[in-house]
Design a protein around this motif. Sequence first.
Motif, mmCIF file in Angstrom:
data_model
loop_
_atom_site.group_PDB
_atom_site.id
_atom_site.type_symbol
_atom_site.label_atom_id
_atom_site.label_comp_id
_atom_site.label_asym_id
_atom_site.label_seq_id
_atom_site.Cartn_x
_atom_site.Cartn_y
_atom_site.Cartn_z
ATOM 1 N N ASP A 23 86.322 50.908 -26.100
ATOM 2 C CA ASP A 23 86.243 51.887 -27.190
ATOM 3 C C ASP A 23 87.588 52.021 -27.908
ATOM 4 O O ASP A 23 88.613 51.522 -27.438
ATOM 5 N N THR A 74 84.877 59.360 -23.140
ATOM 6 C CA THR A 74 85.593 59.197 -24.406
ATOM 7 C C THR A 74 86.178 60.512 -24.933
ATOM 8 O O THR A 74 86.864 60.513 -25.955
ATOM 9 N N HIS A 102 84.944 57.241 -32.132
ATOM 10 C CA HIS A 102 85.288 56.245 -31.115
ATOM 11 C C HIS A 102 85.328 54.817 -31.654
ATOM 12 O O HIS A 102 85.975 53.964 -31.069
ATOM 13 N N SER A 103 84.651 54.579 -32.745
ATOM 14 C CA SER A 103 84.607 53.219 -33.310
ATOM 15 C C SER A 103 85.498 53.071 -34.537
ATOM 16 O O SER A 103 85.637 51.980 -35.077
ATOM 17 N N ILE A 118 82.274 48.101 -26.769
ATOM 18 C CA ILE A 118 81.861 49.292 -27.516
ATOM 19 C C ILE A 118 80.763 49.994 -26.730
ATOM 20 O O ILE A 118 79.608 49.556 -26.716
ATOM 21 N N ASN A 119 81.123 51.081 -26.075
ATOM 22 C CA ASN A 119 80.121 51.880 -25.366
ATOM 23 C C ASN A 119 79.380 52.824 -26.306
ATOM 24 O O ASN A 119 78.252 53.219 -26.013
ATOM 25 N N HIS A 120 80.030 53.196 -27.402
ATOM 26 C CA HIS A 120 79.428 54.176 -28.316
ATOM 27 C C HIS A 120 79.984 53.951 -29.713
ATOM 28 O O HIS A 120 81.195 53.801 -29.889
ATOM 29 N N THR A 122 74.041 53.859 -26.946
ATOM 30 C CA THR A 122 75.035 54.185 -25.937
ATOM 31 C C THR A 122 74.835 53.397 -24.644
ATOM 32 O O THR A 122 73.720 53.142 -24.207
ATOM 33 N N GLY A 172 81.398 56.486 -22.213
ATOM 34 C CA GLY A 172 81.175 56.939 -23.583
ATOM 35 C C GLY A 172 81.242 58.455 -23.641
ATOM 36 O O GLY A 172 82.067 59.094 -22.987
ATOM 37 N N SER A 197 90.456 55.989 -25.098
ATOM 38 C CA SER A 197 90.269 54.539 -25.083
ATOM 39 C C SER A 197 91.025 53.997 -23.885
ATOM 40 O O SER A 197 92.042 54.573 -23.460
#
Length: 393
Positions: free
Chosen positions: A50, A224, A85-86, A78-80, A150, A164, A38
């Motif tokens: 992220d 990421t 990652h979220s 938020i790329n992914h 994505t 991502g 991140s």
Amino acid sequence: MFKAKSITNDIYYVGVNDRQKLMFENQIPLPFGVSYNSYVIVDEKIALIDTVEIPFAEIYIDKLLDVLRGRSVDYLIINHMEPDHSGSIRAIKRLFPDVKIIGNARTFKMLAGYYGIEDGLMEVTDGSTISLGKHELKFFLTPMIHWPETMMTYDASDKAIFTGDAFGAFGALDGGVVDADLMVNKYLDEFDRYFSNIAGKYGSPVQKALEKMHSVQIDYICPTHGPVWREQIPKIIDMTNSLSRYEGKRGVVIVYASMYGNTEQMAEAIAEGLSESGEKNIMIYDVAKTDASFILTDIFRYDRLVMGSPTYNNGLFPEMASFLLKIENRDIKHRKFSYFGSSTWSNATMRIFAAFAEKMKWEVIGTAVEEQQSLKENAYKACIALGKELAKA
């Protein structure tokens, strides 16, 4: 307590290492662990790009607060949406209730589904931009690398692109973050394995993303997972281009299953024929002993594949049958293929491998070899000949 690391004057790494997880996505071994990356861009406005998997949220937030020094996060990009990652999005939202969450329309459907968040959203489309002050961010939608939502975020000021899962690698980060500060060969190998097993199916979307990236200067690739790429950018892009085009370099992967050693001896004989013809890049794998992720990596790397199995309950040996599904799932293209098999009373291997080659649209090289019971002279010679045919190919 936990400190962030600076990448540039304004970009900070606040990711974490996971050295405890044994299997990525509960299926791919992690001998060197994995990182969840991140990033924070500090300007008149602050953007967080992220998050990390939820078990590491406490360490993650400590690093984030170290960068913020009492300020708030203005934007969460938020790329992914994959949970590794979220996972900490809800924790960020609770800590900074006024944060604007940036994503695309597909992002927000998943955000609501995973975390019940439907407010404070800012939708972007392909080519959208926002300004943080001196840092202008541009968004590239890159669907199906390797999920439909994505996207990538490009910082025009520091020429950094946050990608991502694209350009990611397995392996926890050993002290450093940027490739120049790490034992890079380990991560290049794990980059190959990551692409082959995670993004390998999506060659066409990867090619489209590479085309978009050609429009901007890139000094840092910030994925990421794995290192931030700086010194290795040309190599990483070249590897990605080749892998996503399925351009295997010269070499032969022999994958076999064997219960009592007879099919294994056929694999050895094919390798002898290859070697006698001058082929040096020969990889031999027992599918029951080597994890599929490592075998798939070499199938992506090299241009020829030979597979062999005994007949088992009128089908393939179970681990081989499972492995065929893994290859098919990744839709690997343009391979030259040969096959062999053994049985005691009824050989189903030839029929199954032939149908598999046709389904994959692969070119079949040489004459398939089958044997009943133990390996005998005629089949041994046929295996040697098959190896020589593969060497010519």
